[in-house]
Design a protein around this motif. Structure first.
Motif, PDB file in Angstrom:
ATOM      1  N   LEU A 177       0.735  -1.051   0.144  1.00  0.00           N
ATOM      2  CA  LEU A 177       0.118   0.039   0.121  1.00  0.00           C
ATOM      3  C   LEU A 177       0.853   1.166   0.120  1.00  0.00           C
ATOM      4  O   LEU A 177       0.497   2.119  -0.567  1.00  0.00           O
ATOM      5  N   LEU A 178       1.978   1.222   0.855  1.00  0.00           N
ATOM      6  CA  LEU A 178       2.921   2.518   0.855  1.00  0.00           C
ATOM      7  C   LEU A 178       3.690   2.777  -0.316  1.00  0.00           C
ATOM      8  O   LEU A 178       3.558   3.862  -0.851  1.00  0.00           O
ATOM      9  N   LEU A 179       3.982   1.696  -1.004  1.00  0.00           N
ATOM     10  CA  LEU A 179       4.688   1.743  -2.357  1.00  0.00           C
ATOM     11  C   LEU A 179       3.828   2.352  -3.359  1.00  0.00           C
ATOM     12  O   LEU A 179       4.312   3.249  -4.304  1.00  0.00           O
ATOM     13  N   ALA A 180       2.354   2.364  -3.464  1.00  0.00           N
ATOM     14  CA  ALA A 180       1.592   2.732  -4.350  1.00  0.00           C
ATOM     15  C   ALA A 180       1.052   3.950  -3.963  1.00  0.00           C
ATOM     16  O   ALA A 180       0.337   4.888  -4.723  1.00  0.00           O
ATOM     17  N   ALA A 181       1.483   4.754  -2.554  1.00  0.00           N
ATOM     18  CA  ALA A 181       0.740   5.906  -2.347  1.00  0.00           C
ATOM     19  C   ALA A 181       1.492   6.957  -3.239  1.00  0.00           C
ATOM     20  O   ALA A 181       2.705   7.040  -3.878  1.00  0.00           O
ATOM     21  N   ASP A 182       0.363   7.981  -3.563  1.00  0.00           N
ATOM     22  CA  ASP A 182       0.657   8.786  -4.569  1.00  0.00           C
ATOM     23  C   ASP A 182       0.911  10.411  -3.943  1.00  0.00           C
ATOM     24  O   ASP A 182       0.646  11.603  -4.681  1.00  0.00           O
ATOM     25  N   SER A 183       0.959  10.368  -2.509  1.00  0.00           N
ATOM     26  CA  SER A 183       1.321  11.702  -2.129  1.00  0.00           C
ATOM     27  C   SER A 183       2.601  11.484  -0.963  1.00  0.00           C
ATOM     28  O   SER A 183       2.899  10.417  -0.453  1.00  0.00           O
TER      29      SER A 183
END
Length: 258
Positions: A177-183
């Motif tokens: 999830l963190l790797l996919a975060a956009d901010s």
């Protein structure tokens, strides 16, 4: 730190082996810092050690608080059999919690939790929202069966879920999830097992404010017995340590060896 016989006003099962207990008493007035815990005596003289359980919700107006725990051994199994009206000998609040004083309105923070590390993050998120801070929650569970509090977190802000077996949300762990975060956050707060904490520490090395809440077995809970020590990261000799119960459980990333 104070001691009180608090009264159970409600108890319910959230998921298999995971329970939410509501406690009432004057001790709630002492509970102000998210990330602290209560040290609770098992109501049976056969159990000498108290059980440390983090505070998940605080309502000082009604003098009520909630804890969420998982039944692991015989001690916590005793808690699960208690009912409304029963009392527990409670010591607390204990420990060094999360520091949120410097955060400003409209800033974005990441809140990262896994399994039974999720509960203290709920009261943290509530206090951040009250300050006008924008939390994004990244929560991991083994499966949909043992997932809890999703709706409660969604009510506070963007909530993203991962399950190990893929039965809900993204398959895999919170790192996915963190790797996919956009901010990018101005601060990161995390609580969970060592694997989760190591992932957060590695992914956010450039973030100046990363606070990690360590899980540890405890005995006294007040820093007297040295049963819950971890080593300091800046000590090449590997002999200097800190106590998770009173110097933690929350530490800045990079300060201790996870």
């Amino acid at each position: 730190m104070k001691q009180e016989r608090m009264t159970i006003t409600k108890q319910r099962m959230l998921a298999p082996r995971i329970y939410e207990m509501t406690l009432s008493g004057a001790l709630v007035q002492e509970m102000t810092t998210p990330g602290q815990f209560l040290h609770i005596r098992v109501p049976d003289d056969a159990f000498l050690l108290r059980r440390p359980i983090s505070i998940s919700w605080i309502d000082q107006e009604s003098q009520s608080c909630r804890i969420i725990y998982r039944t692991e051994g015989e001690g916590t199994k005793r808690f699960a059999h208690l009912q409304s009206g029963d009392q527990l000998d409670v010591l607390g609040p204990l420990g060094n919690g999360f520091h949120i004083e410097d955060l400003q309105k409209d800033e974005t923070v990441f809140i990262v939790g896994g399994g039974i590390g999720v509960p203290p993050l709920y009261v943290l998120s509530k206090q951040l929202v009250a300050k006008g801070v924008r939390p994004i929650h990244f929560l991991g569970f083994a499966s949909s069966e043992v997932m809890y509090y999703e709706e409660a977190f969604q009510a506070l802000g963007d909530t993203r879920i991962a399950t190990d077996d893929g039965t809900y949300g993204v398959q895999g762990n919170v790192g996915n999830l963190l790797l996919a975060a956009d901010s990018k956050p101005v601060a990161v707060f995390a609580c969970g097992n060592n694997g989760l904490l190591k992932t957060v520490e590695q992914l956010f090395q450039d973030c100046p404010n990363v606070q990690l809440s360590l899980e540890s077995r405890m005995a006294c809970g007040i820093g007297a017995c040295y049963a819950c020590v971890c080593h300091k990261a800046d000590d090449p000799t590997g002999t200097k340590s800190v106590k998770v119960c009173d110097e933690g459980p929350v530490f800045q990333a990079g300060k201790v060896v996870i």
